[in-house]
Design a protein around this motif. Structure first.
Motif, PDB file in Angstrom:
ATOM      1  N   UNK A  18       0.867  -1.200  -0.185  1.00 18.25           N
ATOM      2  CA  UNK A  18       0.044  -0.080  -0.056  1.00 18.25           C
ATOM      3  C   UNK A  18       0.727   1.354   0.023  1.00 18.25           C
ATOM      4  N   UNK A  19       2.067   1.194   0.247  1.00 17.23           N
ATOM      5  CA  UNK A  19       2.974   2.343  -0.134  1.00 17.23           C
ATOM      6  C   UNK A  19       3.554   2.683   1.526  1.00 17.23           C
ATOM      7  N   UNK A  20       3.678   1.860   2.513  1.00 18.75           N
ATOM      8  CA  UNK A  20       4.194   2.353   3.743  1.00 18.75           C
ATOM      9  C   UNK A  20       5.592   2.782   3.838  1.00 18.75           C
ATOM     10  N   UNK A  21       6.446   2.193   3.151  1.00 20.40           N
ATOM     11  CA  UNK A  21       8.097   2.554   3.325  1.00 20.40           C
ATOM     12  C   UNK A  21       8.003   3.653   2.245  1.00 20.40           C
ATOM     13  N   UNK A  22       7.271   3.715   1.161  1.00 24.60           N
ATOM     14  CA  UNK A  22       7.476   5.195   0.405  1.00 24.60           C
ATOM     15  C   UNK A  22       6.937   6.322   1.228  1.00 24.60           C
ATOM     16  N   UNK A  23       5.749   6.055   2.045  1.00 22.43           N
ATOM     17  CA  UNK A  23       5.218   7.314   2.910  1.00 22.43           C
ATOM     18  C   UNK A  23       6.414   7.386   3.959  1.00 22.43           C
ATOM     19  N   UNK A  24       6.969   6.384   4.562  1.00 26.38           N
ATOM     20  CA  UNK A  24       7.976   6.541   5.626  1.00 26.38           C
ATOM     21  C   UNK A  24       9.042   7.621   5.211  1.00 26.38           C
ATOM     22  N   UNK A  25       9.598   7.151   3.946  1.00 27.96           N
ATOM     23  CA  UNK A  25      10.731   7.784   3.219  1.00 27.96           C
ATOM     24  C   UNK A  25      10.451   9.251   2.869  1.00 27.96           C
ATOM     25  N   UNK A  30      14.356  11.273   3.419  1.00 29.18           N
ATOM     26  CA  UNK A  30      15.557  10.359   3.361  1.00 29.18           C
ATOM     27  C   UNK A  30      15.073   9.085   3.118  1.00 29.18           C
ATOM     28  N   UNK A  31      16.106   8.046   2.380  1.00 21.77           N
ATOM     29  CA  UNK A  31      15.622   6.853   2.282  1.00 21.77           C
ATOM     30  C   UNK A  31      15.809   5.969   3.251  1.00 21.77           C
ATOM     31  N   UNK A  32      15.242   5.542   4.187  1.00 20.44           N
ATOM     32  CA  UNK A  32      15.602   4.844   5.444  1.00 20.44           C
ATOM     33  C   UNK A  32      15.050   3.377   5.032  1.00 20.44           C
ATOM     34  N   UNK A  33      13.721   3.345   4.415  1.00 18.43           N
ATOM     35  CA  UNK A  33      13.270   1.905   4.239  1.00 18.43           C
ATOM     36  C   UNK A  33      13.326   1.645   2.701  1.00 18.43           C
ATOM     37  N   UNK A  34      13.600   0.243   2.342  1.00 12.52           N
ATOM     38  CA  UNK A  34      13.733   0.098   0.983  1.00 12.52           C
ATOM     39  C   UNK A  34      12.092  -0.102   0.367  1.00 12.52           C
ATOM     40  N   UNK A 181      19.972  15.833  14.083  1.00 13.91           N
ATOM     41  CA  UNK A 181      20.240  15.432  12.944  1.00 13.91           C
ATOM     42  C   UNK A 181      20.214  13.717  12.597  1.00 13.91           C
ATOM     43  N   UNK A 182      19.824  13.017  13.473  1.00 14.74           N
ATOM     44  CA  UNK A 182      19.553  11.813  13.189  1.00 14.74           C
ATOM     45  C   UNK A 182      18.345  11.229  12.346  1.00 14.74           C
ATOM     46  N   UNK A 183      18.642  10.179  11.434  1.00 16.41           N
ATOM     47  CA  UNK A 183      17.735   9.839  10.655  1.00 16.41           C
ATOM     48  C   UNK A 183      16.961   8.621  10.976  1.00 16.41           C
ATOM     49  N   UNK A 184      17.754   7.784  11.564  1.00 12.53           N
ATOM     50  CA  UNK A 184      17.307   6.324  11.803  1.00 12.53           C
ATOM     51  C   UNK A 184      18.129   5.890  13.014  1.00 12.53           C
ATOM     52  N   UNK A 185      17.476   4.906  13.995  1.00  4.29           N
ATOM     53  CA  UNK A 185      18.302   4.372  14.942  1.00  4.29           C
ATOM     54  C   UNK A 185      18.890   3.011  14.420  1.00  4.29           C
ATOM     55  N   UNK A 186      18.807   2.671  13.041  1.00  8.51           N
ATOM     56  CA  UNK A 186      19.468   1.453  12.540  1.00  8.51           C
ATOM     57  C   UNK A 186      20.850   1.833  12.349  1.00  8.51           C
ATOM     58  N   UNK A 189      25.442  -0.063   8.642  1.00 11.28           N
ATOM     59  CA  UNK A 189      25.386  -1.714   7.891  1.00 11.28           C
ATOM     60  C   UNK A 189      24.219  -2.241   7.633  1.00 11.28           C
ATOM     61  N   UNK A 190      22.988  -2.092   8.587  1.00 10.48           N
ATOM     62  CA  UNK A 190      21.988  -2.667   8.329  1.00 10.48           C
ATOM     63  C   UNK A 190      21.261  -1.798   7.136  1.00 10.48           C
ATOM     64  N   UNK A 191      21.252  -0.473   7.017  1.00  8.45           N
ATOM     65  CA  UNK A 191      20.738   0.199   5.804  1.00  8.45           C
ATOM     66  C   UNK A 191      21.309  -0.232   4.591  1.00  8.45           C
ATOM     67  N   UNK A 192      22.789  -0.456   4.448  1.00  6.55           N
ATOM     68  CA  UNK A 192      23.509  -0.864   3.365  1.00  6.55           C
ATOM     69  C   UNK A 192      22.908  -2.270   3.097  1.00  6.55           C
ATOM     70  N   UNK A 193      22.894  -3.203   3.872  1.00  8.73           N
ATOM     71  CA  UNK A 193      22.224  -4.523   3.533  1.00  8.73           C
ATOM     72  C   UNK A 193      20.818  -4.683   2.752  1.00  8.73           C
ATOM     73  N   UNK A 194      19.930  -3.415   3.516  1.00  8.33           N
ATOM     74  CA  UNK A 194      18.818  -3.230   2.837  1.00  8.33           C
ATOM     75  C   UNK A 194      18.857  -2.774   1.600  1.00  8.33           C
TER      76      UNK A 194
END
Length: 295
Positions: A18-25, A30-34, A181-186, A189-194
């Protein structure tokens, strides 16, 4: 008098696609969710942070609630959704404009009622007859008591400020949980893998079943460069040629596009090596899922 600061957790939930990750980003900027068109793209609970002058939104992008298939991975993803709903201050239930399915309906009993829950109708730009929106929303409102309804287009940025205003009005008063200035708590390395997993989903398409994940096995970084070794874990040997493609073309493109995205993320030159390993049945064993970093 100084305006008080508000801070809280906001769960973005809905059925797959339904576009959850697109909405979150889009909300975070910023692109946090793939993102891909395939279900099961988001498998983890990912926190993205947006800090403004008087508000801090901690968005929890959850997996799509799974109703069609069993298995350890789907049970794990549904636990993530259920836990997120219990832990947050605001719930954003995302549906796709003009579409309603069994997956949407099965999520309703899990949603809190009252002031806490907002209905977001996404992809309004794709709705041919805008007059259909009133009847569509009316039918949903008969099934659940939402405190607000906000039609948006996450892809085109339509009415996102209105949605943020509705969410902000429901956040509790409190000090910020993260630096401005924090964008994510991940971890990075996790974001790179995603990002690498996103390229697999997008570029291989429907040929590859969902039995693949990405593990970062080595990460060496200095001020100018990063050397990353990533392993794509698959369930069957027959998946290897699908990933590789003719003369390795698929894998070269997957690695190249992932390397470019990781370089943007880190703002430095990246050397990326990608391997493939077979681990039979990993997606249906909870022990294996935990070893591979799933919650």
């Amino acid at each position: 008098m100084t305006e008080p600061f508000h801070c809280g957790f906001v769960a973005i939930v809905g059925r797959p696609n339904v576009g959850k990750s697109t909405l979150a980003n889009a909300l975070i900027g910023s692109k946090i969710s793939i993102v891909s068109r395939k279900a099961q793209t988001t498998r983890h609970r990912i926190h993205g942070v947006l800090t403004r002058e008087h508000d801090q939104f901690v968005f929890v992008d959850t997996p799509g609630f799974q109703t069609r298939h069993g298995g350890a991975m789907n049970r794990m993803m549904n636990r993530v959704v259920t836990q997120a709903l219990a832990d947050v201050d605001v719930v954003v239930h995302v549906v796709e404009a003009g579409k309603w399915s069994e997956g949407d309906a099965k999520l309703l009993p899990l949603l809190p009622t009252g002031e806490k829950t907002i209905l977001v109708v996404n992809k309004v730009d794709a709705l041919k007859n805008k007059n259909d929106m009133f009847a569509y929303v009316g039918k949903i409102m008969q099934q659940h008591a939402y405190s607000a309804v906000v039609p948006v287009s996450a892809l085109r940025g339509v009415q996102l400020e209105q949605l943020l205003a509705e969410i902000g009005a429901r956040l509790p008063q409190g000090e910020p949980m993260f630096e401005a200035d924090t964008l994510t708590d991940r971890p990075v390395r996790f974001i790179a893998a995603e990002l690498l997993r996103e390229k697999i989903f997008r570029l291989v398409g429907d040929e590859l079943p969902y039995g693949c994940t990405v593990v970062i096995e080595q990460w060496d970084e200095d001020e100018r460069t990063a050397r990353v070794a990533a392993c794509i874990v698959i369930e069957r040997e027959s998946h290897r040629p699908i990933l590789l493609g003719a003369k390795g073309a698929h894998m070269k493109r997957i690695a190249s596009e992932a390397r470019q995205d990781i370089a943007k993320l880190l703002d430095k030159q990246v050397y990326l090596e990608v391997y493939i390993k077979v681990r039979k049945g990993w997606s249906d064993r909870e022990g294996a899922l935990r070893e591979l970093g799933y919650e």
